[in-house]
Design an enzyme around this catalytic site. Structure first.
Site, PDB file in Angstrom:
ATOM      1  CD  GLU A   1      -5.434  74.969   4.295  1.00  0.00           C
ATOM      2  OE1 GLU A   1      -5.837  75.582   3.289  1.00  0.00           O
ATOM      3  OE2 GLU A   1      -6.065  74.021   4.793  1.00  0.00           O
TER       4      GLU A   1
ATOM      5  CG  HIS B   1      12.239  53.235 -11.616  1.00  0.00           C
ATOM      6  ND1 HIS B   1      13.240  52.490 -12.180  1.00  0.00           N
ATOM      7  CD2 HIS B   1      11.805  52.538 -10.545  1.00  0.00           C
ATOM      8  CE1 HIS B   1      13.384  51.361 -11.494  1.00  0.00           C
ATOM      9  NE2 HIS B   1      12.535  51.377 -10.486  1.00  0.00           N
TER      10      HIS B   1
ATOM     11  CE  LYS C   1     -10.813  79.935  -0.321  1.00  0.00           C
ATOM     12  NZ  LYS C   1     -11.433  79.553   0.926  1.00  0.00           N
TER      13      LYS C   1
HETATM   14  O1  LIG Z   1     -14.955  72.572   3.462  1.00  0.00           O
HETATM   15  P1  LIG Z   1     -14.899  73.899   2.809  1.00  0.00           P
HETATM   16  O2  LIG Z   1     -15.443  74.992   3.671  1.00  0.00           O
HETATM   17  O3  LIG Z   1     -15.564  73.853   1.459  1.00  0.00           O
HETATM   18  O4  LIG Z   1     -13.395  74.256   2.595  1.00  0.00           O
HETATM   19  C1  LIG Z   1     -12.554  73.551   1.746  1.00  0.00           C
HETATM   20  C2  LIG Z   1     -11.139  74.067   1.884  1.00  0.00           C
HETATM   21  O5  LIG Z   1     -11.117  75.385   1.422  1.00  0.00           O
HETATM   22  C3  LIG Z   1     -10.327  76.377   1.977  1.00  0.00           C
HETATM   23  O6  LIG Z   1      -9.735  77.135   0.999  1.00  0.00           O
HETATM   24  C4  LIG Z   1      -9.408  76.078   3.115  1.00  0.00           C
HETATM   25  O7  LIG Z   1      -8.173  76.661   2.962  1.00  0.00           O
HETATM   26  C5  LIG Z   1      -9.273  74.619   3.391  1.00  0.00           C
HETATM   27  O8  LIG Z   1      -8.764  74.472   4.690  1.00  0.00           O
HETATM   28  C6  LIG Z   1     -10.585  73.932   3.281  1.00  0.00           C
HETATM   29  O9  LIG Z   1     -10.436  72.580   3.621  1.00  0.00           O
END
Ligand SMILES: O=P(O)(O)OC[C@H]1O[C@H](O)[C@H](O)[C@@H](O)[C@@H]1O
Length: 520
Positions: free
Chosen positions: A318, A347, A451
């Site tokens: 990332e 293995h 997303k």
């Molecule tokens: O901690 P949050 O805001 O729920 O994010 C959780 C995760 O989601 C995202 O998609 C990011 O790409 C991550 O870097 C992050 O750790």
């Protein structure tokens, strides 16, 4: 491999109890010097970052994870007290939970359910698994790290009768991550179904004012701990995200922080030859041509480090997997990371590593301490631990013979201090490497696309359900529904087919399959 070469490229750091071996990379004699100017720039950028510069330019943020284990280095008094006050609050909360002063309606909390994803789960999972002592831990830890309904049922099933003694910690920096929101809602429903009031069991770790923060306030949760915008999710293990679950489990979080601070001190030194993070970053640069030409296979020979490769996968991929460099040029950077543990993987896929496509370099992690207590002799004078080292050294040689490259990191044990050191080492390597190749390691613009598309899928699903509900008993083809909802027919089919598999509608198979019909 020659002894002379090993002498040159084996770097022990006795004060840390750690050693880095780059001797199994065919580094040209002038490689380090050829990168010295770039490395000095990387040191300068890192020093600026540590002094509070806006090191994440697109998001306009400071990058402060190094302050978490050395609060005195944070650039303002407010930040310094935020760090120390939170650490004190974590310890006090954990102590009160352990003493039964903070308890649920059914008595002391013995189970911990951590709900989070990505950086809000991988560090806690890695540390919990690496350091857990089932007979001695103060709480048994469980995780929801997905929106998989069956996965959550499995965990709730494991907790079973103990739900009344379960503390749930919901972790989300943004407070808006849908998987985590769903996990929270599912867990709350399970508590209610067992006649329990979720608010008396729930704790939040999140950014001030986030959606999760608002829910915790509105519902009157037990406690809240902060997550700051200057700590990235993938570097958040040593703030409340990782420290709260670890403290509740009964782990020595001070030792984790001390290990990280010691590694930070050793890797802050702007002298390449003395700095393990700089040397490892240069090892990556050489091994991958600075363009991710080879994948990184992470092979710890220790069961307890199984989840390290998953943790590193997020930290490295990332951070480094970027389309654009700092000047806006398309570079498609990154290093692919995978791996589990040795000798187990010998293995499985090590066959391909030795004989197949040569598109990787291995990071072997050797742990010197075998176990607590006495060792059984499985043969005369030989223990299981002797074999573990034998397989590590043997596989390394077998790979080197075939021109497969590796680096080896030796650590003393799997302890809170060593985990702190490993986390800090890799955080620093990633930062230095990103400078060497000219990218921003601290943002993640690429994760938003998936997303957004997922939101579109849910919207289309809602339209399809509405269309079917408006004409109950009527059979529709995929194409008819696609036209009616203005949806992509492939997505329409995928959505309807799954809804049918879950009994939400009826599918009548067509011949060919794409003439199947659906009825609400
Ligand atoms: O901690 P949050 O805001 O729920 O994010 C959780 C995760 O989601 C995202 O998609 C990011 O790409 C991550 O870097 C992050 O750790």
């Amino acid at each position: 491999m020659s002894w002379e070469n090993f002498k040159t490229h084996y770097h022990p750091y006795p004060e840390l109890g750690l050693a880095l071996d780059l001797s199994r990379l065919p580094l040209p004699a002038d490689f380090l010097s050829s990168q010295e100017e770039a490395m000095q720039k990387a040191f300068t950028a890192m020093a600026e970052l540590e002094a509070g510069a806006i090191a994440n330019p697109d998001e306009g943020r400071m990058v402060g994870h190094y302050w978490l284990r050395a609060a005195q280095l944070a650039p303002t008094k407010e930040l310094r007290s935020a760090i120390t006050d939170t650490l004190a609050a974590i310890k006090a909360f954990a102590a009160d939970v352990h003493a039964g002063k903070i308890a649920g309606p059914n008595g002391p909390f013995t189970q911990l359910l951590v709900i989070g994803i990505g950086g809000s789960a991988l560090g806690p999972q890695f540390v919990q698994h690496a350091l857990g002592q089932p007979a001695a831990d103060k709480m048994a830890v469980h995780f929801f790290d997905n929106t998989d309904p069956d996965g959550m049922d499995y965990v709730i099933g494991q907790i079973g009768e103990q739900l009344g003694s379960t503390l749930a910690v919901v972790i989300s920096k943004s407070g808006g991550t849908v998987e985590t929101r769903n996990g929270m809602l599912e867990a709350q429903a399970a508590f209610r179904a067992a006649g329990l009031d979720p608010a008396k069991h729930f704790v939040a770790v999140t950014g001030d004012g986030s959606k999760l923060d608002q829910v915790a306030d509105a519902e009157g949760w037990l406690a809240k701990f902060p997550m700051w915008d200057w700590v990235g999710g993938r570097t958040s293990e040593l703030c409340a995200v990782g420290l709260l679950p670890a403290a509740l489990q009964g782990l020595d979080i001070d030792a984790m922080l001390e290990g990280a601070a010691a590694m930070d001190a050793a890797t802050r030194v702007p002298v390449t030859a003395e700095n393990p993070a700089a040397l490892l970053a240069l090892g990556w640069l050489f091994a991958t041509d600075g363009i991710g030409a080879k994948d990184m296979v992470v092979l710890p020979y220790k069961d307890r480090l199984l989840l390290f490769s998953r943790y590193l996968q997020q930290l490295i991929m990332e951070s480094l997997g970027k389309e654009l460099d700092l000047e806006g040029k398309v570079v498609n950077q990154g290093i692919a990371v995978y791996g589990n543990k040795g000798s187990t993987d010998q293995h499985a896929y090590v066959q391909q590593l030795r004989e197949g496509v040569n598109n990787f370099f291995v990071t072997f992690i050797e742990v010197l301490k075998d176990r607590d207590g006495d060792a059984l002799e499985v043969e005369d004078g030989t223990t299981s631990g002797d074999y573990l080292q034998g397989f590590l050294l043997g596989t390394r040689d077998a790979l080197s013979e075939k021109d497969r490259w590796s680096v080896t990191l030796t650590v003393p044990d799997v302890s809170p201090r060593t985990l702190g050191m490993l986390i800090a080492l890799y955080e620093r390597v990633v930062g230095l490497y990103a400078s060497l190749v000219g990218i921003n390691a601290y943002h993640q613009p690429g994760v938003e696309a998936g997303k957004k598309a997922a939101t579109g899928v849910i919207a289309l699903k809602n339209k399809l359900q509405a269309a079917l509900a408006a004409a109950p008993g009527t059979d529709f083809t995929i194409e008819q529904l696609a036209t009616q909802t203005d949806g992509n027919p492939e997505l329409v089919y995928k959505i309807l087919h799954r809804l049918a598999a879950n009994g939400k509608l009826t599918e009548t198979a067509g011949d060919p399959w794409f003439e199947s019909t659906f009825r609400g």
